[in-house]
Scaffold this active site. Sequence first.
Site, PDB file in Angstrom:
ATOM      1  N   MET A  73       5.286 -34.245 -32.946  1.00  0.00           N
ATOM      2  CA  MET A  73       5.604 -32.234 -32.192  1.00  0.00           C
ATOM      3  C   MET A  73       5.742 -31.847 -33.362  1.00  0.00           C
ATOM      4  O   MET A  73       6.811 -32.718 -34.454  1.00  0.00           O
ATOM      5  CB  MET A  73       6.473 -32.474 -31.662  1.00  0.00           C
ATOM      6  N   GLU A 111       2.599 -33.302 -36.882  1.00  0.00           N
ATOM      7  CA  GLU A 111       1.583 -33.304 -38.200  1.00  0.00           C
ATOM      8  C   GLU A 111       1.994 -33.144 -39.091  1.00  0.00           C
ATOM      9  O   GLU A 111       1.603 -32.211 -39.628  1.00  0.00           O
ATOM     10  CB  GLU A 111       0.439 -32.870 -37.320  1.00  0.00           C
ATOM     11  N   CYS A 148      -5.612 -32.666 -30.633  1.00  0.00           N
ATOM     12  CA  CYS A 148      -4.986 -30.595 -31.403  1.00  0.00           C
ATOM     13  C   CYS A 148      -5.856 -29.632 -30.302  1.00  0.00           C
ATOM     14  O   CYS A 148      -7.171 -29.985 -31.649  1.00  0.00           O
ATOM     15  CB  CYS A 148      -4.450 -30.735 -32.226  1.00  0.00           C
ATOM     16  N   GLY A 162       1.498 -37.392 -21.525  1.00  0.00           N
ATOM     17  CA  GLY A 162       0.860 -36.366 -20.681  1.00  0.00           C
ATOM     18  C   GLY A 162       2.305 -36.110 -19.640  1.00  0.00           C
ATOM     19  O   GLY A 162       1.703 -35.487 -19.017  1.00  0.00           O
ATOM     20  N   ALA A 182       6.863 -36.088 -25.766  1.00  0.00           N
ATOM     21  CA  ALA A 182       7.314 -34.849 -26.346  1.00  0.00           C
ATOM     22  C   ALA A 182       7.553 -34.116 -25.787  1.00  0.00           C
ATOM     23  O   ALA A 182       9.031 -34.023 -26.063  1.00  0.00           O
ATOM     24  CB  ALA A 182       5.556 -34.350 -25.983  1.00  0.00           C
TER      25      ALA A 182
HETATM   26  C1  FNR Z   1       2.504 -31.173 -29.406  1.00  0.00           C
HETATM   27  N1  FNR Z   1       1.372 -31.701 -29.097  1.00  0.00           N
HETATM   28  C2  FNR Z   1       1.535 -32.717 -30.675  1.00  0.00           C
HETATM   29  N2  FNR Z   1       0.737 -33.294 -30.454  1.00  0.00           N
HETATM   30  C3  FNR Z   1       0.213 -34.170 -31.378  1.00  0.00           C
HETATM   31  O1  FNR Z   1      -0.912 -34.830 -31.722  1.00  0.00           O
HETATM   32  N3  FNR Z   1       1.058 -33.878 -32.957  1.00  0.00           N
HETATM   33  C4  FNR Z   1       1.237 -32.332 -32.947  1.00  0.00           C
HETATM   34  O2  FNR Z   1       1.610 -32.554 -34.285  1.00  0.00           O
HETATM   35  C5  FNR Z   1       1.302 -32.061 -31.489  1.00  0.00           C
HETATM   36  N4  FNR Z   1       2.733 -31.062 -32.004  1.00  0.00           N
HETATM   37  C6  FNR Z   1       3.263 -30.137 -31.252  1.00  0.00           C
HETATM   38  C7  FNR Z   1       4.421 -29.338 -30.796  1.00  0.00           C
HETATM   39  C8  FNR Z   1       4.831 -29.738 -30.133  1.00  0.00           C
HETATM   40  C9  FNR Z   1       5.813 -28.763 -29.537  1.00  0.00           C
HETATM   41  C10 FNR Z   1       4.651 -29.439 -28.151  1.00  0.00           C
HETATM   42  C11 FNR Z   1       5.241 -29.067 -27.433  1.00  0.00           C
HETATM   43  C12 FNR Z   1       3.767 -30.623 -28.590  1.00  0.00           C
HETATM   44  C13 FNR Z   1       1.529 -32.740 -27.827  1.00  0.00           C
HETATM   45  C14 FNR Z   1       2.317 -33.254 -27.902  1.00  0.00           C
HETATM   46  O3  FNR Z   1       2.206 -34.926 -28.740  1.00  0.00           O
HETATM   47  C15 FNR Z   1       1.561 -34.151 -26.172  1.00  0.00           C
HETATM   48  O4  FNR Z   1       0.183 -34.966 -26.414  1.00  0.00           O
HETATM   49  C16 FNR Z   1       1.472 -33.049 -25.006  1.00  0.00           C
HETATM   50  O5  FNR Z   1       2.731 -31.854 -24.691  1.00  0.00           O
HETATM   51  C17 FNR Z   1       1.730 -33.801 -23.917  1.00  0.00           C
HETATM   52  O6  FNR Z   1       2.929 -34.620 -23.763  1.00  0.00           O
HETATM   53  P1  FNR Z   1       4.189 -34.163 -23.165  1.00  0.00           P
HETATM   54  O7  FNR Z   1       4.738 -33.224 -23.223  1.00  0.00           O
HETATM   55  O8  FNR Z   1       3.440 -34.497 -21.936  1.00  0.00           O
HETATM   56  O9  FNR Z   1       5.198 -35.630 -22.539  1.00  0.00           O
END
Ligand code: FNR
Length: 455
Positions: free
Chosen positions: A20, A44, A118, A217, A243
């Site tokens: 995140m 990332e 992303c 997710g 996340a």
């Molecule tokens: C993300 N997500 C994300 N994914 C990724 O591959 N690299 C990243 O840097 C980020 N950054 C990020 C920041 C924030 C604040 C959020 C809320 C989400 C997506 C995240 O890793 C994930 O794939 C999705 O949020 C879905 O998972 P959850 O939230 O349902 O557990």
Amino acid sequence: MPECNRNEEMYRNRIILAPMVRVGTLPMRILSLRYGADLVYTEELIDWKFLKSVRVENQILQTVDFIDPTDGTIIFRTCNTEKKKVIVQLGTCDPERALKVAKMIENDVAGIDINMGCPKEFSLKGGMGAALLTQPERAKNILKTLVDNVSIPITCKIRVFESVEETVKLVNELVSTGISAIAIHGRTKTERPQHFNRNETIKIIAQRVNIPVIANGGSREIEKYEDIHKFKEACGVSSVMIARAAEGNCSIFSKEGKKPLDDVIIEYLRLCIEYDNSPSNTKYCVQNMLKELQETPRGKKFLECQTLEQICAIWDLGGYCRKKQLEFQNKGMIGRREVCPDMFSPARKKIKTSCDDITEHKCAFIRVNYSSDPELPKSKLIAHCNKLKVKLPKYETISKDKLFRSIVTFQGKKYSSNYWEKNKRFAEQGAALACIYSIGLVDKKELVENGSILE
Ligand code: FNR
């Protein structure tokens, strides 16, 4: 056990902190591990940012820092506690660049993941993130280059397509590169968090490939620890990645159940203090934990905070923060503010700015500390000159490597801040602040409290 299988084992039966941006920095990763996460992904990190960074072993914090030498920003900070558990997620579209970064970090981390999910414009325009989903050859090239040349496991994180078969086809191609696991977010590139996660698609993929699939997710379905296992079962996988549920309260990883938010914030802030996390990042993460609680009187007070000490004071950790900051300073730690040109260059030449007749103070010009123009240090100094009916101050500015320092002459005496600023305007304000601080035109206690002065 063959190398490849050993790497795969690392990703089996794991509950993982998902990558995140801005959230997955060191304090959040350490706290998630403490609560029970098995592995933690970084936010990332873009390949070229890494490439311009320098690796510094920070003896005072016991961390390894990758620092942007132009402004001292910490691009990535890690430490021994997480060394075997931290996966760096890279944003890249280029195998050569990805490999160069991998070589820089392979001895400091447990694994490297490539972001292929992303959907943000910044990523897509740069050919990174979800752009790679439609360029399988390029995606495979990046993964294969890393798998063949790097000693630690390589993984990737993708989103699904509308078509299950198309998704399976892509996953099979990616798996053919020798990656150790694949994380799958069950939404398409255009779907948003309010859409249902395609758990069924993840399940089908997990049945068809023989490396660990990490389901992602599920945060909408995850309120408590037991829900993690329900999500795992729904996706037919052994590992999941969380996340948003962790962003809000990372004690979601705890088998003993979620802890009260204030306890989590306190533990989080202690880590921010101990790892000298930046005030802006700390504030961002706490904001994401507080959510609607930002509307309460305490939340509003928190939103006004600028320094780490101010933030910590709200949870009664102000004293601890100050004590640790002084301790780090006394041990000689270079603060973010003390970055100067050539600082990380091996052939560092000290630019001569100090001379005996300049009065210097560690004054930082923090714009938000001034609510109106007449309060700005330069305006205050001019007003003072007008009152005394003396010549207006004169500024002289030097610049190097996009950093600036000013010296102000007031009544025949020279004053300057020790800090280098990012532009000439700020440098002049810093010098003016050093001057008005020196001649007693400002309340010293207030300056210490709002973080403008470190003395
Ligand atoms: C993300 N997500 C994300 N994914 C990724 O591959 N690299 C990243 O840097 C980020 N950054 C990020 C920041 C924030 C604040 C959020 C809320 C989400 C997506 C995240 O890793 C994930 O794939 C999705 O949020 C879905 O998972 P959850 O939230 O349902 O557990």
